[in-house]
Motif scaffolding. Structure first.
Motif, PDB file in Angstrom:
ATOM      1  N   LYS A  52       1.114  -1.339  -0.067  1.00  0.00           N
ATOM      2  CA  LYS A  52      -0.139  -0.065  -0.132  1.00  0.00           C
ATOM      3  C   LYS A  52       0.793   1.289   0.498  1.00  0.00           C
ATOM      4  O   LYS A  52       0.299   1.842  -0.517  1.00  0.00           O
ATOM      5  CB  LYS A  52      -0.446   0.074   1.234  1.00  0.00           C
ATOM      6  N   VAL A  53       1.949   0.748   0.384  1.00  0.00           N
ATOM      7  CA  VAL A  53       2.801   2.498   0.863  1.00  0.00           C
ATOM      8  C   VAL A  53       3.255   2.224  -0.637  1.00  0.00           C
ATOM      9  O   VAL A  53       3.046   3.447  -1.598  1.00  0.00           O
ATOM     10  CB  VAL A  53       4.138   2.298   1.801  1.00  0.00           C
ATOM     11  N   GLU A  54       3.774   1.312  -1.447  1.00  0.00           N
ATOM     12  CA  GLU A  54       4.366   1.555  -3.075  1.00  0.00           C
ATOM     13  C   GLU A  54       3.309   1.248  -3.722  1.00  0.00           C
ATOM     14  O   GLU A  54       3.630   2.301  -4.529  1.00  0.00           O
ATOM     15  CB  GLU A  54       4.592  -0.307  -3.173  1.00  0.00           C
ATOM     16  N   ALA A  55       2.519   1.106  -2.968  1.00  0.00           N
ATOM     17  CA  ALA A  55       1.151   2.438  -4.848  1.00  0.00           C
ATOM     18  C   ALA A  55       1.136   3.539  -4.785  1.00  0.00           C
ATOM     19  O   ALA A  55       1.011   3.936  -5.549  1.00  0.00           O
ATOM     20  CB  ALA A  55      -0.343   1.518  -4.261  1.00  0.00           C
ATOM     21  N   ILE A  56       0.985   3.531  -3.260  1.00  0.00           N
ATOM     22  CA  ILE A  56       0.848   5.176  -3.410  1.00  0.00           C
ATOM     23  C   ILE A  56       2.011   6.314  -3.868  1.00  0.00           C
ATOM     24  O   ILE A  56       1.365   6.776  -4.289  1.00  0.00           O
ATOM     25  CB  ILE A  56       1.113   5.893  -1.582  1.00  0.00           C
ATOM     26  N   VAL A  57       3.037   5.658  -3.450  1.00  0.00           N
ATOM     27  CA  VAL A  57       4.982   6.340  -3.935  1.00  0.00           C
ATOM     28  C   VAL A  57       4.431   6.073  -5.440  1.00  0.00           C
ATOM     29  O   VAL A  57       4.277   7.118  -6.160  1.00  0.00           O
ATOM     30  CB  VAL A  57       5.483   5.739  -2.817  1.00  0.00           C
ATOM     31  N   CYS A 182       4.990  15.518  -1.958  1.00  0.00           N
ATOM     32  CA  CYS A 182       3.462  16.117  -0.079  1.00  0.00           C
ATOM     33  C   CYS A 182       2.277  15.324  -0.600  1.00  0.00           C
ATOM     34  O   CYS A 182       2.439  15.265   0.831  1.00  0.00           O
ATOM     35  CB  CYS A 182       3.411  18.163  -0.563  1.00  0.00           C
ATOM     36  N   ARG A 183       2.399  15.519  -1.518  1.00  0.00           N
ATOM     37  CA  ARG A 183       0.874  14.350  -1.930  1.00  0.00           C
ATOM     38  C   ARG A 183       0.681  12.861  -1.323  1.00  0.00           C
ATOM     39  O   ARG A 183      -0.425  12.497  -0.557  1.00  0.00           O
ATOM     40  CB  ARG A 183       0.507  14.312  -3.419  1.00  0.00           C
ATOM     41  N   ILE A 184       1.659  12.318  -1.492  1.00  0.00           N
ATOM     42  CA  ILE A 184       2.049  10.972  -1.296  1.00  0.00           C
ATOM     43  C   ILE A 184       2.353  11.106   0.390  1.00  0.00           C
ATOM     44  O   ILE A 184       1.341  10.126   1.725  1.00  0.00           O
ATOM     45  CB  ILE A 184       3.740  10.521  -1.126  1.00  0.00           C
ATOM     46  N   PHE A 185       2.887  11.655   0.741  1.00  0.00           N
ATOM     47  CA  PHE A 185       2.582  12.379   2.545  1.00  0.00           C
ATOM     48  C   PHE A 185       1.186  12.392   3.588  1.00  0.00           C
ATOM     49  O   PHE A 185       1.241  11.563   4.271  1.00  0.00           O
ATOM     50  CB  PHE A 185       3.932  13.024   3.528  1.00  0.00           C
ATOM     51  N   ASP A 186       0.557  13.298   2.684  1.00  0.00           N
ATOM     52  CA  ASP A 186      -1.021  13.317   3.172  1.00  0.00           C
ATOM     53  C   ASP A 186      -1.473  12.359   2.750  1.00  0.00           C
ATOM     54  O   ASP A 186      -2.683  12.305   3.445  1.00  0.00           O
ATOM     55  CB  ASP A 186      -0.900  14.687   1.631  1.00  0.00           C
ATOM     56  N   ARG A 187      -1.196  11.625   1.923  1.00  0.00           N
ATOM     57  CA  ARG A 187      -2.817  10.519   1.329  1.00  0.00           C
ATOM     58  C   ARG A 187      -1.916   9.361   2.461  1.00  0.00           C
ATOM     59  O   ARG A 187      -2.982   8.531   2.975  1.00  0.00           O
ATOM     60  CB  ARG A 187      -1.952   9.928  -0.253  1.00  0.00           C
TER      61      ARG A 187
END
Length: 573
Positions: A52-57, A182-187
């Motif tokens: 899930k982390v990988e998918a967001i990134v 910023c979008r990655i860490f916000d999500r």
């Protein structure tokens, strides 16, 4: 997923080597298992979080216009030798030879390899800008791997590399990556600060870290309480109040006997003098030279800034024997008066009048010491910033100290690698110029642990919805047929709506199931029992709600919609 069919080997005891919450909870919750020092298996729950982390990134990198590639983990030595990092990285590299005697290493980072792609494939200014990224295992021979996934010898990382025609264009790429991060860490639902940082061994100029705020963080950062200034304490600077116009009269320098009193704290009490009136003198070596760093008694030396002031890569605190040789005194009694080597003094320390300091004689200190009259040195900004210091970026703001865990790091590399490796492009005039590069890293596996460090309590993990291995933890109480039927209906319908569900269908006592649910940390716990169904309700409790009595009763007929809406709202769908 049915709990009875899942590999979720929970344990009661923390691992003996666990020093933080994430390491303890990942092992206790059956997310990971240790293979060797700094090496871990990801079990099914752990792998779901990692994916899930990988998918967001990946989604945000693709959205930014970056293109995914995959470079080898096993690398020939020749590329690192081109840039000098074969020697610079030293023992950090895992080095090996093939059967023919060729030298190889496992990649700790891939600047050289991606630069080789650029020098072979990018020919013209028309090919630029370009951004290439990969999600790949990295290997670093950490001398003290610790903290579970926070500092391992093998880890999963996203590294991206931008290529531009100029420094100005590179800053545009940098800004695109900043917004993507910023979008990655916000999500991911993480509380973080973007802070100015030191580029370290990778090199470069403009550099910023994305620090996830956590009390357990190994990094110290400072941020202004008024403006947006934030920086790692390693490079943070502060304003210094101008004291040059002080009317304080200069005192006579005196030597004072201070038997067995060597620390600033003890000498301050012994002499009844506040610590800010002391000169703290520390002896360092640069590998070939011995230098003395002088800061105010209530401040600490910033070793990175000291190294920069000296024009070296690194400084090392001198051994007791080296201190004795350089000053003629035991540790605790060093001072700049009469010191024969190079002295670097912090700006604030240079302004202290009538200071107390070591006399370079065991069991003795000087009082009434003044720079210019009694000693001298090169003035530089070499102290660590701390809470309460005035902000260097605005008027009236003050710095506050936080602890953080580095989740991402972005750099402008310039031409450090392209020039060394001949990665050139032809401009509009057909002139050859080195490509200007940027580098952007995110510790993918590290963020699994980082999220836990920010989201846990005494009972276990509290996953953000976007990272949780399952959104809903469904718990059935009792063996009644209607309980199973109701749970099966809710389980199937939630999955149809894209909600990840872990159904605890085990033949266990309610207390065991609830304890495991808290440990595993899914965002929503749903309890279905005969008593609640008799009243037409199920019980819904967010993991963030600490009071077990504050569960919400939801009508069975509305349960799927209520749960799906909450999950999708939390995911921004």
């Amino acid at each position: 997923m049915l709990y009875s069919r899942a590999l979720i080997p929970t344990v009661k005891e923390a691992p003996a080597d666990a020093a933080n919450a994430s390491h303890t909870l990942l092992v206790r919750g059956g997310y990971i298992r240790k293979v060797g020092a700094g090496m871990y298996d990801f079990l099914p729950l752990g792998l779901r979080v990692l994916k899930k982390v990988e998918a967001i990134v990946r989604e945000e990198m693709d959205r930014s216009g970056a293109q995914e590639i995959l470079m080898p983990a096993l690398l020939p030595a020749e590329y690192y030798k081109e840039t000098g990092r074969w020697d610079l990285y030293g023992d950090t590299l895992f080095r090996l030879k093939d059967r023919k005697g060729g030298e190889f290493h496992l990649g700790p980072t891939h600047e050289e390899i991606v630069t080789d792609i650029a020098r072979r494939e990018i020919k013209s200014w028309r090919d630029l800008p370009m951004n290439l990224y990969q999600i790949q295992n990295k290997f670093r021979d950490e001398p003290r791997p610790r903290g579970g996934l926070l500092r391992g010898r093998e880890f999963l990382m996203k590294d991206a590399y931008s290529f531009d025609v100029s420094e100005e264009a590179a800053f545009d790429s940098y800004e695109t990556m900043r917004k993507a991060y910023c979008r990655i860490f916000d999500r991911m639902g993480l509380v973080y600060r973007m802070v100015a940082a030191d580029p370290g061994a990778i090199g470069g100029s403009t550099s910023a870290e994305f620090q996830v705020l956590a009390d357990s963080g190994e990094d110290a950062i400072v941020a202004c309480d008024t403006c947006d200034y934030a920086a790692n304490v390693e490079i943070a600077t502060v304003k210094v109040k101008d004291q040059t116009e002080s009317s304080e009269a200069l005192e006579e320098k005196k030597k004072v006997h201070t038997p067995k009193v060597g620390t600033i704290e003890d000498v301050s009490k012994f002499l009844s003098t506040p610590k800010e009136r002391f000169l703290k003198s520390l002896v360092y070596t640069t590998g070939k030279d011995v230098v003395m760093a002088v800061v105010r008694g209530d401040h600490d030396v910033n070793e990175i800034r000291l190294a920069r002031a000296l024009g070296v890569d690194e400084v090392f605190l001198a051994t007791d024997a080296d201190v004795q040789k350089a000053t003629g005194a035991a540790v605790g009694f060093a001072g700049p008066v009469g010191f024969k080597g190079k002295v670097v003094v912090d700006r604030a320390a240079a302004l202290v009048k009538n200071a107390a300091t070591g006399a370079n004689e065991t069991d003795h200190h000087f009082t009434g010491v003044n720079k210019g009259r009694d000693w001298d040195g090169e003035v530089a900004d070499i102290r660590l910033a701390t809470s309460g210091d005035p902000c260097p970026n605005c008027e009236g703001g003050h710095l506050k100290t936080y602890r953080g865990i580095e989740g991402g790091h972005i750099f402008i590399l310039g031409t450090k690698y392209s020039a060394a490796m001949g990665a050139m492009y032809s401009d509009e005039k057909q002139e050859k110029k080195p490509i200007v590069m940027g580098c952007y890293g995110i510790g993918v596996s590290r963020l699994v642990a980082t999220a836990i460090e920010q989201n846990n309590d005494a009972d276990g993990i509290k996953w953000p919805m976007s990272l949780a291995p399952y959104h809903v933890h469904l718990v059935t109480i009792g063996k009644e047929e209607n309980v199973h039927a109701a749970a099966k209906k809710i389980y199937d319908e939630l999955r149809e709506k894209g909600v990840d569900v872990l159904w605890d269908d085990r033949d266990e006592r309610p207390g065991v199931k609830f304890k495991d649910a808290d440990l595993l940390g899914m965002p929503l716990r749903v309890t279905i029992g005969a008593k609640g169904l008799a009243n037409g309700n199920i019980e819904v409790k967010p993991r963030t709600e600490p009071d077990p009595k504050k569960a919400e009763l939801v009508p069975v007929e509305n349960a799927v919609k209520v749960l799906a809406d909450r999950v999708h709202a939390a995911l921004g769908k």
